[in-house]
Motif scaffolding. Structure first.
Motif, PDB file in Angstrom:
ATOM      1  N   GLY A 113       5.025  -0.267   5.021  1.00  0.00           N
ATOM      2  CA  GLY A 113       3.239   0.394   4.033  1.00  0.00           C
ATOM      3  C   GLY A 113       3.760  -1.728   3.473  1.00  0.00           C
ATOM      4  O   GLY A 113       2.892  -1.421   1.532  1.00  0.00           O
ATOM      5  N   LYS A 119       3.524   3.488   2.202  1.00  0.00           N
ATOM      6  CA  LYS A 119       3.802   3.701   4.232  1.00  0.00           C
ATOM      7  C   LYS A 119       2.532   5.302   4.101  1.00  0.00           C
ATOM      8  O   LYS A 119       2.543   6.033   4.580  1.00  0.00           O
ATOM      9  CB  LYS A 119       5.289   4.013   4.086  1.00  0.00           C
ATOM     10  CG  LYS A 119       5.897   3.478   4.207  1.00  0.00           C
ATOM     11  CD  LYS A 119       7.535   3.507   4.638  1.00  0.00           C
ATOM     12  CE  LYS A 119       7.907   1.597   4.805  1.00  0.00           C
ATOM     13  NZ  LYS A 119       9.933   2.655   5.352  1.00  0.00           N
ATOM     14  N   GLY A 120       2.550   5.912   3.030  1.00  0.00           N
ATOM     15  CA  GLY A 120       1.438   7.183   3.330  1.00  0.00           C
ATOM     16  C   GLY A 120       2.490   8.337   2.881  1.00  0.00           C
ATOM     17  O   GLY A 120       1.443   9.259   3.585  1.00  0.00           O
ATOM     18  N   THR A 153       0.659  -1.416  -0.249  1.00  0.00           N
ATOM     19  CA  THR A 153      -0.104   0.560  -0.374  1.00  0.00           C
ATOM     20  C   THR A 153       1.315   1.091   0.307  1.00  0.00           C
ATOM     21  O   THR A 153       0.208   2.429  -0.231  1.00  0.00           O
ATOM     22  CB  THR A 153      -1.206   0.513   1.658  1.00  0.00           C
ATOM     23  OG1 THR A 153       0.185   0.018   2.309  1.00  0.00           O
ATOM     24  CG2 THR A 153      -1.681  -1.078   1.322  1.00  0.00           C
ATOM     25  N   SER A 201       0.767  11.712   2.042  1.00  0.00           N
ATOM     26  CA  SER A 201      -0.476  11.901   2.860  1.00  0.00           C
ATOM     27  C   SER A 201      -1.253  12.813   3.563  1.00  0.00           C
ATOM     28  O   SER A 201      -0.069  13.026   4.503  1.00  0.00           O
ATOM     29  CB  SER A 201      -1.445  10.795   3.212  1.00  0.00           C
ATOM     30  OG  SER A 201      -1.653   9.064   2.401  1.00  0.00           O
ATOM     31  N   THR A 255      -3.168   9.863   7.655  1.00  0.00           N
ATOM     32  CA  THR A 255      -3.118   8.667   7.646  1.00  0.00           C
ATOM     33  C   THR A 255      -3.112   8.220   5.944  1.00  0.00           C
ATOM     34  O   THR A 255      -3.869   8.959   5.267  1.00  0.00           O
ATOM     35  CB  THR A 255      -4.464   7.845   8.416  1.00  0.00           C
ATOM     36  OG1 THR A 255      -5.636   8.267   7.772  1.00  0.00           O
ATOM     37  CG2 THR A 255      -4.691   8.325  10.040  1.00  0.00           C
ATOM     38  N   PRO A 256      -2.580   7.047   5.850  1.00  0.00           N
ATOM     39  CA  PRO A 256      -1.954   6.273   4.756  1.00  0.00           C
ATOM     40  C   PRO A 256      -3.409   5.953   3.887  1.00  0.00           C
ATOM     41  O   PRO A 256      -4.210   5.207   4.720  1.00  0.00           O
ATOM     42  CB  PRO A 256      -1.228   5.675   5.097  1.00  0.00           C
ATOM     43  CG  PRO A 256      -0.351   6.044   6.543  1.00  0.00           C
ATOM     44  CD  PRO A 256      -1.824   6.897   7.036  1.00  0.00           C
ATOM     45  N   VAL A 257      -4.255   6.845   3.063  1.00  0.00           N
ATOM     46  CA  VAL A 257      -5.645   6.910   2.339  1.00  0.00           C
ATOM     47  C   VAL A 257      -5.150   5.619   1.718  1.00  0.00           C
ATOM     48  O   VAL A 257      -5.819   4.789   2.212  1.00  0.00           O
ATOM     49  CB  VAL A 257      -5.098   7.556   1.227  1.00  0.00           C
ATOM     50  CG1 VAL A 257      -6.647   6.910   0.918  1.00  0.00           C
ATOM     51  CG2 VAL A 257      -5.313   9.053   1.785  1.00  0.00           C
ATOM     52  N   LEU A 258      -4.146   4.513   1.037  1.00  0.00           N
ATOM     53  CA  LEU A 258      -4.471   3.550   1.019  1.00  0.00           C
ATOM     54  C   LEU A 258      -4.536   2.220   2.052  1.00  0.00           C
ATOM     55  O   LEU A 258      -5.147   1.809   1.063  1.00  0.00           O
ATOM     56  CB  LEU A 258      -3.267   2.916  -0.698  1.00  0.00           C
ATOM     57  CG  LEU A 258      -2.967   3.666  -1.948  1.00  0.00           C
ATOM     58  CD1 LEU A 258      -2.331   3.729  -2.833  1.00  0.00           C
ATOM     59  CD2 LEU A 258      -4.138   3.422  -2.345  1.00  0.00           C
ATOM     60  N   GLN A 259      -3.990   2.228   2.449  1.00  0.00           N
ATOM     61  CA  GLN A 259      -3.958   1.722   3.482  1.00  0.00           C
ATOM     62  C   GLN A 259      -5.653   1.470   4.621  1.00  0.00           C
ATOM     63  O   GLN A 259      -6.132   0.561   4.885  1.00  0.00           O
ATOM     64  CB  GLN A 259      -2.439   1.946   4.752  1.00  0.00           C
ATOM     65  CG  GLN A 259      -1.671   0.994   4.922  1.00  0.00           C
ATOM     66  CD  GLN A 259      -0.754   1.614   5.381  1.00  0.00           C
ATOM     67  OE1 GLN A 259      -1.386   1.911   6.543  1.00  0.00           O
ATOM     68  NE2 GLN A 259       0.192   1.508   5.255  1.00  0.00           N
ATOM     69  N   GLU A 260      -6.243   2.458   4.592  1.00  0.00           N
ATOM     70  CA  GLU A 260      -7.099   2.356   5.096  1.00  0.00           C
ATOM     71  C   GLU A 260      -7.948   1.978   4.134  1.00  0.00           C
ATOM     72  O   GLU A 260      -9.539   1.515   4.355  1.00  0.00           O
ATOM     73  CB  GLU A 260      -7.751   4.333   5.245  1.00  0.00           C
ATOM     74  CG  GLU A 260      -6.914   4.754   6.088  1.00  0.00           C
ATOM     75  CD  GLU A 260      -7.317   4.087   7.383  1.00  0.00           C
ATOM     76  OE1 GLU A 260      -8.112   3.695   7.469  1.00  0.00           O
ATOM     77  OE2 GLU A 260      -6.313   4.059   8.573  1.00  0.00           O
TER      78      GLU A 260
END
Length: 83
Positions: free
Chosen positions: A64, A31-32, A29, A35, A38-43
Motif C-alpha cells: 500500500g 492496497k486497493g 496509496t 478497487s 487494480t488499485p486505482v490510486l497506485q495507477e
C-alpha cells in the motif's frame, strides 16, 4: 494534485524546499482492497510520477506504499526536464 504540488514545490527555484531532500519519498496509496480491478490510486500515482520521469517502486513490505528513492528525486530536481 498533492504529488504534483510536492514535486513542483521542490523544483521551483524560488522555493527553498528543494534543499531539504534528505530521504526517500514514501507515498501511501493504500492496497486497493475496495478497487474493482487494480488499485486505482497506485495507477494514478505511478502515472503522475512518470510525467516527472520518476519510476516509483512498491514497498516490498507493504504493497500500500510507493517509494521514490532519494537518488531519483535528486536527479529529477537537478534535471528539471519538463520545464
Amino acid at each position: 494534485a498533492a504529488i504534483r504540488n510536492i514535486l513542483d514545490g521542490w523544483l521551483d527555484e524560488t522555493n527553498s524546499m528543494g534543499g531539504g531532500l534528505t530521504a526517500d519519498l514514501v507515498i501511501i496509496t493504500g492496497k486497493g482492497l475496495n478497487s474493482v480491478s487494480t488499485p486505482v490510486l497506485q495507477e494514478i500515482t505511478r502515472e503522475v510520477l512518470l510525467e516527472y520521469g520518476i519510476e516509483p517502486q512498491l514497498d516490498k513490505t507493504n504493497s500500500g506504499r510507493m517509494i521514490v528513492g532519494i537518488g531519483d528525486l535528486l536527479e529529477c530536481f537537478g534535471k528539471k526536464s519538463w520545464r
